[in-house]
Scaffold this active site. Structure first.
Site, PDB file in Angstrom:
ATOM      1  N   GLY A   1      -9.951 -26.813  45.680  1.00 14.46           N
ATOM      2  CA  GLY A   1      -8.702 -27.554  45.573  1.00 14.46           C
ATOM      3  C   GLY A   1      -8.168 -27.533  44.157  1.00 14.46           C
ATOM      4  O   GLY A   1      -8.493 -26.651  43.373  1.00 14.46           O
ATOM      5  N   CYS A   2      -7.357 -28.518  43.824  1.00 17.38           N
ATOM      6  CA  CYS A   2      -6.730 -28.596  42.501  1.00 17.38           C
ATOM      7  C   CYS A   2      -7.787 -28.454  41.410  1.00 17.38           C
ATOM      8  O   CYS A   2      -8.728 -29.234  41.326  1.00 17.38           O
ATOM      9  CB  CYS A   2      -5.998 -29.928  42.352  1.00 17.38           C
ATOM     10  SG  CYS A   2      -5.234 -30.138  40.738  1.00 17.38           S
ATOM     11  N   PHE A   3      -7.622 -27.452  40.569  1.00 21.88           N
ATOM     12  CA  PHE A   3      -8.678 -27.127  39.615  1.00 21.88           C
ATOM     13  C   PHE A   3      -8.866 -28.137  38.500  1.00 21.88           C
ATOM     14  O   PHE A   3      -9.913 -28.161  37.855  1.00 21.88           O
ATOM     15  CB  PHE A   3      -8.548 -25.712  39.066  1.00 21.88           C
ATOM     16  CG  PHE A   3      -7.224 -25.268  38.509  1.00 21.88           C
ATOM     17  CD1 PHE A   3      -6.273 -26.144  38.007  1.00 21.88           C
ATOM     18  CD2 PHE A   3      -6.931 -23.909  38.480  1.00 21.88           C
ATOM     19  CE1 PHE A   3      -5.065 -25.694  37.484  1.00 21.88           C
ATOM     20  CE2 PHE A   3      -5.732 -23.438  37.958  1.00 21.88           C
ATOM     21  CZ  PHE A   3      -4.796 -24.338  37.455  1.00 21.88           C
ATOM     22  N   TRP A   4      -7.902 -29.000  38.259  1.00 22.96           N
ATOM     23  CA  TRP A   4      -8.060 -29.991  37.183  1.00 22.96           C
ATOM     24  C   TRP A   4      -9.261 -30.897  37.430  1.00 22.96           C
ATOM     25  O   TRP A   4     -10.094 -31.106  36.562  1.00 22.96           O
ATOM     26  CB  TRP A   4      -6.813 -30.854  37.044  1.00 22.96           C
ATOM     27  CG  TRP A   4      -5.570 -30.134  36.646  1.00 22.96           C
ATOM     28  CD1 TRP A   4      -5.466 -28.952  35.972  1.00 22.96           C
ATOM     29  CD2 TRP A   4      -4.234 -30.557  36.903  1.00 22.96           C
ATOM     30  NE1 TRP A   4      -4.151 -28.627  35.791  1.00 22.96           N
ATOM     31  CE2 TRP A   4      -3.370 -29.586  36.352  1.00 22.96           C
ATOM     32  CE3 TRP A   4      -3.688 -31.661  37.547  1.00 22.96           C
ATOM     33  CZ2 TRP A   4      -1.985 -29.703  36.420  1.00 22.96           C
ATOM     34  CZ3 TRP A   4      -2.307 -31.775  37.611  1.00 22.96           C
ATOM     35  CH2 TRP A   4      -1.468 -30.809  37.045  1.00 22.96           C
TER      36      TRP A   4
END
Length: 184
Positions: free
Chosen positions: A23-26
């Site tokens: 998912g969102c890499f952050w």
């Protein structure tokens, strides 16, 4: 602005690389850095992998047209942390049962995937995935297991994003789940 091929970092001999998409890499980067910072993690970079476009940028990847996943690439000391441990953490920190989705983030760029760098990693990825699918996620895992192709570092402002933006977006699917130890 396009990304650039990954630049090698200065790490000791024997270091290994692991690449995952969750998912969102952050949030993925933030969680891996917190968990493994004193356990052999040399570096963690966010970027793009698994697509067919050269030099992808964030906007293009988010469009879903490049085939790339937002991903995390870690360089680690296998004497201090095993690949299996990294994979087990990966399966605990996101929801691998929602195809092309993590929480409200929907699209192929948010898929769950393990990108292996050699035959041993492929073997371990398949074994761990089979075990977590049976023991933790009850047959619902949709995680892809693929050879690691070309890696592209994300733009600089994405690196260490949640460290630099403490109130920034974190996917609600990214949290550490409490599962029993995996059986053999």
């Amino acid at each position: 602005m396009s990304s650039a091929p990954a630049q090698p970092i200065n790490v000791p001999a024997g270091a290994q690389t692991a690449t995952v998409a969750a998912g969102c890499f952050w949030g993925v980067e933030h969680m891996f850095r917190r968990q493994f910072k004193s356990q052999g993690l040399y570096d963690a970079r966010v970027g793009y992998i698994g697509g067919d476009e050269q030099n992808p940028g964030y906007r293009a990847v988010c469009s879903g047209r490049t085939g790339h996943a937002e991903a995390l690439q870690v360089v680690y000391d296998p004497e201090k942390v095993s690949y299996r441990t990294l994979l087990e953490f990966f399966y605990k920190m996101h929801d691998p049962t929602t195809e092309n989705r993590q929480g409200p983030d929907v699209g192929t760029q948010y898929r769950s995937a393990v990108f292996y760098h050699n035959a041993q990693q492929e073997k371990e990825a398949r074994e761990v995935t089979d075990k977590v699918n049976k023991q933790w996620w009850k047959g619902a895992v949709t995680t892809e297991i693929l050879p690691a192709g070309e890696w592209w570092d994300a733009e600089q402002y994405h690196q260490l994003y949640l460290d630099n933006n403490p109130g920034g977006y974190e996917c609600p699917s990214h949290f550490l789940r409490s599962f029993p130890a995996l059986g053999e």
